[in-house]
Write a protein that holds these residues in place. Structure first.
Motif, PDB file in Angstrom:
ATOM      1  N   ALA A 328       0.810  -1.220   0.000  1.00  0.00           N
ATOM      2  CA  ALA A 328       0.000   0.000   0.000  1.00  0.00           C
ATOM      3  C   ALA A 328       0.844   1.271   0.000  1.00  0.00           C
ATOM      4  CB  ALA A 328      -0.922   0.010   1.216  1.00  0.00           C
ATOM      5  N   SER A 330       1.884   2.591   2.691  1.00  0.00           N
ATOM      6  CA  SER A 330       1.398   3.369   3.833  1.00  0.00           C
ATOM      7  C   SER A 330       1.241   2.460   5.046  1.00  0.00           C
ATOM      8  CB  SER A 330       0.052   4.018   3.511  1.00  0.00           C
ATOM      9  OG  SER A 330      -0.496   4.661   4.652  1.00  0.00           O
ATOM     10  N   LYS A 335      -5.489   2.695   4.528  1.00  0.00           N
ATOM     11  CA  LYS A 335      -4.841   2.557   3.225  1.00  0.00           C
ATOM     12  C   LYS A 335      -4.312   1.152   2.973  1.00  0.00           C
ATOM     13  CE  LYS A 335      -3.664   7.437   2.755  1.00  0.00           C
ATOM     14  NZ  LYS A 335      -2.592   8.456   2.548  1.00  0.00           N
TER      15      LYS A 335
END
Length: 382
Positions: A328, A330, A335
């Protein structure tokens, strides 16, 4: 004079900026600390499960930090935040709230279904992914997108044991006992369903508690049935004295139980009376996995003990979170959660992929019998 003072001041600022530049560069390259939550029983009669889980979780975090984790171009350092839930739903929900308040980005736990189920609502409301080994089917039937199961469910474990009792052991006189916890009652219910589905019948259903150690009255009551199989839904701390009391009362029944019975502790506590009894574990044979044997060796070398039960799944839980974060770019749950839900990952214990409700796909079940003072695998059912 004013111009000279201004130029001097500018010079001092420039010089100070030059001195601070190395510190600014260092700060830019410093690790971002990401808190990973963990909870299991770390005290009380189930502490041996919890410490095993915590050991493996800590080992995963140390492995990730040693290798170096980069998420979205930023170096990440995982930090463990550990809570003792004491296998108690009330204390467990308090522990869950503390983890949320601490700002954890994921939770690996809890161990007991009776704790995981109420705690899962707290994590869902906070949007924090929870990866658990809890096996009660209700855990993933609540509609929470944050809930993931790292092993098979009681439907698979109890189902496999029920079928084994009827089809392999050819038992016709069967008794089921459970400790009334979400785990114990849930797996016993599934066992009873499977016995019936395979053409058998449970002659009697009895109940106890997860604190009991004397089962004489229950066993005396079922002795007239002369049971061939007694299923117990509960932990090893109760299953072991039950096995000893079976022998003392002259009952020849085979004791059967789920994963919480499949421990070295059961054999240690039951002694010679552990022989011939059966259990099933949600998961395959660790040493049959490509990385399983290496994990087992490293775990034993570091903690000076054998793997107790489901610690390796907790290890995989941390690895799954790290992989989803990398994909992701993140560390924020909102997220990376979609990446976790869609993940394909070859772990120490399984090839991980999740159904839309968070259940592990293609979850194997391993059936074992105590022989020569050890749990020996009899079959692996997929």
């Amino acid at each position: 004079m004013a111009q000279k003072k201004l130029l001097a001041e500018l010079g001092r600022v420039v010089a100070l900026g030059g001195m601070m530049a190395p510190f600014a560069i260092a700060a830019a390259h410093a690790d971002t600390v990401v808190k990973i939550g963990f909870s299991s029983p770390l005290s009380g009669p189930q502490a041996h499960y919890g410490k095993d889980n915590e050991n493996a979780t800590r080992m995963a975090i140390d492995d990730i930090n040693a290798k170096g984790l980069v998420v979205g171009g930023q170096r990440i350092k995982f930090e463990l935040v550990s809570e003792d839930d004491q296998a108690d739903p009330r204390i467990g929900t308090q522990a869950a709230q503390r983890l949320v308040d601490a700002g954890v980005k994921a939770v690996i736990g809890h161990f007991n279904s009776g704790v995981s189920i109420p705690a899962s609502r707290i994590y869902s409301e906070a949007g924090i992914p929870q990866l658990s080994v809890s096996t009660n089917p209700a855990y993933t039937q609540q509609g929470y997108k944050t809930t993931f199961r790292l092993v098979g469910s009681d439907s698979q474990i109890g189902g496999s044991l029920g079928q084994f009792a009827v089809k392999t052991l050819k038992a016709t006189r069967i008794v089921a006992i459970d400790d009334r916890t979400a785990y114990g009652q849930g797996i016993a219910d599934e066992f009873v369903k499977a016995v019936t589905a395979n053409g058998g019948k449970v002659a009697r259903r009895e109940f106890t508690t997860d604190k009991a150690t004397d089962f004489t009255s229950i066993l005396t009551a079922v002795k007239a049935i002369n049971p061939e199989v007694i299923f117990y839904g509960g932990a090893d701390a109760q299953a072991a004295p039950m096995a000893k009391q079976l022998k003392r009362l002259g009952l020849k029944a085979r004791l059967m139980g789920g994963d919480m019975m499949n421990t070295p502790t059961f054999i240690q506590l039951a002694g010679a009376d552990a022989a011939g009894h059966y259990s099933a574990v949600a998961g395959g044979v660790l040493t049959a996995r490509p990385a399983g044997k290496a994990f087992e060796t490293r775990y034993k070398a570091r903690f000076h003990q054998d793997v107790v039960l489901l610690g390796p799944q907790f290890y995989d839980g941390v690895m799954l979170v790290a992989e989803a974060m990398k994909q992701a770019g993140s560390v924020e749950p909102a997220k990376y959660l979609p990446k976790l839900a869609a993940i394909r990952y070859s772990g120490v214990t399984a090839d991980f992929a999740f159904a839309p409700n968070g259940n592990l796909l293609k979850a194997p079940v391993t059936l074992s019998e105590v022989k020569n003072n050890a749990w020996q695998v009899q079959a692996v059912v997929n």
